[in-house]
Design an enzyme around this catalytic site. Structure first.
Site, PDB file in Angstrom:
ATOM      1  CB  SER A 443      39.008  20.774 -45.367  1.00 43.68           C
ATOM      2  OG  SER A 443      38.718  20.994 -46.740  1.00 43.68           O
ATOM      3  CG  HIS A 464      38.877  19.166 -41.099  1.00 46.95           C
ATOM      4  ND1 HIS A 464      40.005  19.963 -40.997  1.00 46.95           N
ATOM      5  CD2 HIS A 464      39.024  18.471 -42.258  1.00 46.95           C
ATOM      6  CE1 HIS A 464      40.790  19.751 -42.028  1.00 46.95           C
ATOM      7  NE2 HIS A 464      40.219  18.855 -42.808  1.00 46.95           N
ATOM      8  CD  GLU A 476      40.672  22.073 -37.669  1.00 51.13           C
ATOM      9  OE1 GLU A 476      41.249  23.118 -37.343  1.00 51.13           O
ATOM     10  OE2 GLU A 476      40.669  21.641 -38.851  1.00 51.13           O
ATOM     11  CG  ASN A 514      42.867  22.961 -44.371  1.00 49.07           C
ATOM     12  OD1 ASN A 514      43.826  22.236 -44.553  1.00 49.07           O
ATOM     13  ND2 ASN A 514      41.628  22.551 -44.568  1.00 49.07           N
TER      14      ASN A 514
END
Length: 734
Positions: A443, A464, A476, A514
């Site tokens: 991540s 991800h 992702e 993120n």
């Protein structure tokens, strides 16, 4: 156009078959409405035809309306799109009413021809609305099939008579799960809910519908609302029981939507107002509310992001040219919660899985995670014992790397440490085929750096997953500096196999999701430190459509993880690192308040770990200021913290498609779905106002709210993101 065809049988039944050539599922296209009406007119006028059956030539009935039709009508209408949409909707009502009345005398309700609907499989949206205006609905006994009216899930409500008909069939209270929650029901549940009348064996479906048509009497085909003395089930709004229903429904809707989803309120208004008048007037009221939603920028944005763009991405809109890369054998390194979750979704999709961990007990525990999910499915009647055995049989839990032989994709999901990941990568590459694609699930760690452990960096990619893997829809995919097209195609094909939605981004710290969610969390914590009432922060977030406030989200992800990310980010950024919130995060960690997992965080929890209320000690550690900001100010701080980072990601080339930015934000961390995503929200605000608001926030709170150069340029030119970047094909910021 051959979307609908008709065959008149010798027994006197006209069978109209819906079957769009070359499509896996039927959708109602604009031109097809006239074709279907022409066939209905033909059958009603033919004395040899005693009744009509509408069915599908596919194993499903219909997936709904082609939503591009609505956009086309708006574009063609010029200065008065609302009138054009209203006329289109009322024409649909007229046509549906023709099916419902079926040629019967308006005074005596006699002389009509029975119309049945034979539904072989899944039926949604306009398909269900067509079925509801027929006189009897037969559905094949197929447990995989679903029927319902899920329009609310994409920012609409059933506007072709479905809202009015279904609420009058069962009453407002009973209609709520189907209309307001968009629930899709299996055949047996659909019969209980009166969406269908009979559930029959698939091989008997058409014949049973024909048999009913041939024996139906005049009284069998008159809808309840067309009969004298009809009363609304559960009570009309002015009836004591009905009054309580609508009061409760209004409160329930506001409680669930926080007032930011206009479709739910419009739907209830349509039902309420329609229940006060005759049926045909109620249809006109439904049409007006439906058009008001179509004209609402929120609904347009939701349709674009959650239906059109999401579907385009799932079908490979950004897939590079490469042969079919579907995964045949998957190796997963690390049987923790993430690796175990990936193993389950892959095995459930029919992929052979090798799940490896250092110790056999750990590998077995990872496999048991899949068993736990399947057991829950069995309790709900969604999974059979055969299905469970089949899925578990695809997972091999082991410590033996040699079991990876023949794998065409590896997903490494070990501890977030560069050294550990590098060691695992090298060991895996010794045993897998030379053309095997290697994906790392991370991540935060840069993919380009991790790829250095591989001798074939063009075959190295980041994937991800979001936790919990079995429930989160987004994946992702991260391109490293050397990642090749085949690796990207492999990752996309794999994500499609496991029935999730992919976005592809370029490598950078925190990638995209993120990168945007961390500023949201930090802004909430900043405000706590400033003395903003924690309850105001949390409720402001929920009232603007965020599923969790920043403090609750921090508790869910854990404060010690936040502390770890902060340390790593500071080490990487050096003097550029902003440590404003570290005092709060590290203070909470030092006090043992790590979040939900420790039953203590920004919130207090009971012994069972159930969240109770905001922690009272928070106000003592960070006293609440005498003067509090207004609600909108707090909301703008929380939203702009996210959307400006999304714009910067586009500027930096991390994002290359604004569609991925919007879909990824909604599915990845729940960014205000009503808005359609960060770029859609900026379009709703208008870039000139957004830039002006940035300047105000920057002056008040600091340079993190500085207007990005791209946004400033677009504001000066009066451009919108979708106006400039279109469907995403040309959406590079450069």
């Amino acid at each position: 156009m051959t979307d609908f065809t008709m065959e008149k049988g010798a027994e006197g039944v006209a069978v109209i078959t819906w079957d769009i050539p070359g499509k896996s599922m039927n959708v109602l296209r604009r031109e097809a409405v006239g074709v279907l009406e022409g066939l209905i007119d033909d059958a009603l006028a033919d004395d040899a035809v005693k009744g009509i059956v509408i069915t599908s030539g596919k194993d499903s009935f219909a997936g709904g309306m082609d939503l591009n039709v609505l956009a086309t009508i708006r574009e063609e209408a010029g200065d008065d799109p609302a009138q054009a949409l209203f006329d289109f909707t009322m024409n649909a009502h007229r046509f549906m009413r023709k099916i419902e009345r079926a040629g019967m005398d308006p005074k005596t309700n006699k002389g009509g021809k029975p119309v049945a609907c034979a539904i072989p499989g899944t039926c949604a949206g306009i398909g269900t609305e067509i079925a509801l205006c027929t006189h009897r609905r037969f559905m094949a006994d197929n447990p995989k099939a679903k029927i319902g009216l899920p329009e609310i899930m994409v920012g609409l409500f059933p506007g072709a008579g479905g809202t009015t008909r279904y609420s009058r069939m069962v009453g407002a209270m009973q209609a709520a799960p189907v209309l307001l929650e968009g629930k899709m029901l299996d055949p047996k549940a659909a019969k209980s809910a009166q969406l269908v009348d009979e559930v029959v064996p698939a091989e008997e479906l058409l014949q049973r519908a024909k048999d009913w048509v041939l024996q139906a009497k005049d009284a069998d085909i008159v809808k309840p609302w067309d009969q004298k003395g009809w009363k609304m089930p559960g009570g009309a709004p002015y009836h004591p029981a009905g009054f309580m229903t609508f009061v409760g429904a209004s409160a329930m809707i506001h409680g669930k939507t926080k007032g930011v989803y206009p479709a739910a309120k419009a739907l209830l208004s349509s039902v309420y107002e329609g229940a006060l008048v005759d049926f045909d007037t109620a249809l006109k009221i439904e049409a007006r509310w439906f058009v008001s939603i179509l004209m609402n920028p929120s609904s347009s944005a939701m349709i674009r992001s959650l239906f059109l763009n999401k579907e385009a991405l799932e079908k490979g809109a950004n897939r590079p040219e490469a042969p079919d890369q579907r995964v045949k054998k998957l190796g997963i390194m690390g049987a923790g919660m993430m690796g175990a979750g990936i193993a389950y979704v892959a095995a459930n999709a029919g992929i052979e899985v090798v799940l490896i961990d250092q110790k056999q007990d750990a590998a077995d525990t990872g496999k048991s995670h899949a068993e736990d999910i399947l057991d829950k499915g069995m309790k709900r009647g969604k999974v059979s014992s055969e299905k469970k055995a089949e899925v578990l049989g695809r997972i091999t839990a082991t410590t033996d790397y040699s079991a990876l032989e023949g794998c065409d994709l590896i997903v490494e999901a070990v501890f977030e440490d560069v050294g550990i990941k590098a060691e695992v990568t090298k060991n895996v590459l010794k045993v897998v085929p030379e053309d095997c694609i290697f994906a790392t699930n991370t991540s935060t760690l840069p993919i380009t750096e991790l790829a250095k452990a591989s001798d074939t960096q063009e075959q190295f990619i980041g994937i991800h997953f979001f936790s919990p893997v079995d429930k989160m829809a987004l994946v992702e995919i991260i391109r490293g500096a050397q990642t090749g097209d085949r690796a990207v195609a492999k990752a996309l094909d794999f994500v499609r196999q496991i029935r999730k939605t992919p976005i592809v981004v370029n490598d950078a710290r925190f990638f995209y999701a993120n990168r945007c969610i961390i500023p949201y969390i930090n802004e909430g914590i900043r405000m706590v430190k400033e003395g903003v009432q924690p309850a105001l922060i949390e409720n402001a977030a929920k009232l603007v459509g965020m599923p969790l406030g920043p403090l609750q989200l921090t508790d869910e992800t854990s404060l010690d993880l936040g502390a770890k990310i902060a340390k790593a980010t500071k080490a990487a950024m050096g003097a550029d690192y902003d440590d404003t919130v570290d005092e709060v995060i590290f203070g909470m960690v030092d006090a043992g308040r790590l979040g939900r997992k420790s039953k203590a965080g920004f919130y207090a929890y009971d012994e069972a770990g159930k969240r109770q209320r905001l922690w009272e000690g928070l106000a003592k550690a960070y006293p609440v200021a005498d003067t509090q900001p207004d609600l909108v100010e707090v909301q703008h701080r929380l939203l702009f913290a996210q959307v400006l980072e999304a714009v910067r990601a586009l500027e930096d080339g991390v994002l290359t498609d604004i569609r991925e930015g919007d879909v990824g934000a909604i599915l990845g961390w729940g960014f205000a779905p009503w808005s359609g995503g960060p770029f859609s929200w900026l379009d709703i605000l208008g870039t000139p106002y957004a830039a002006e608001r940035c300047d105000q926030l920057q002056a008040a709170y600091g340079d993190r709210f500085a207007c990005p150069a791209l946004l400033r340029e677009m504001a000066d030119k009066g451009q919108g993101f979708y106006g400039r970047f279109g469907t995403g094909v040309d959406s590079k910021a450069a």
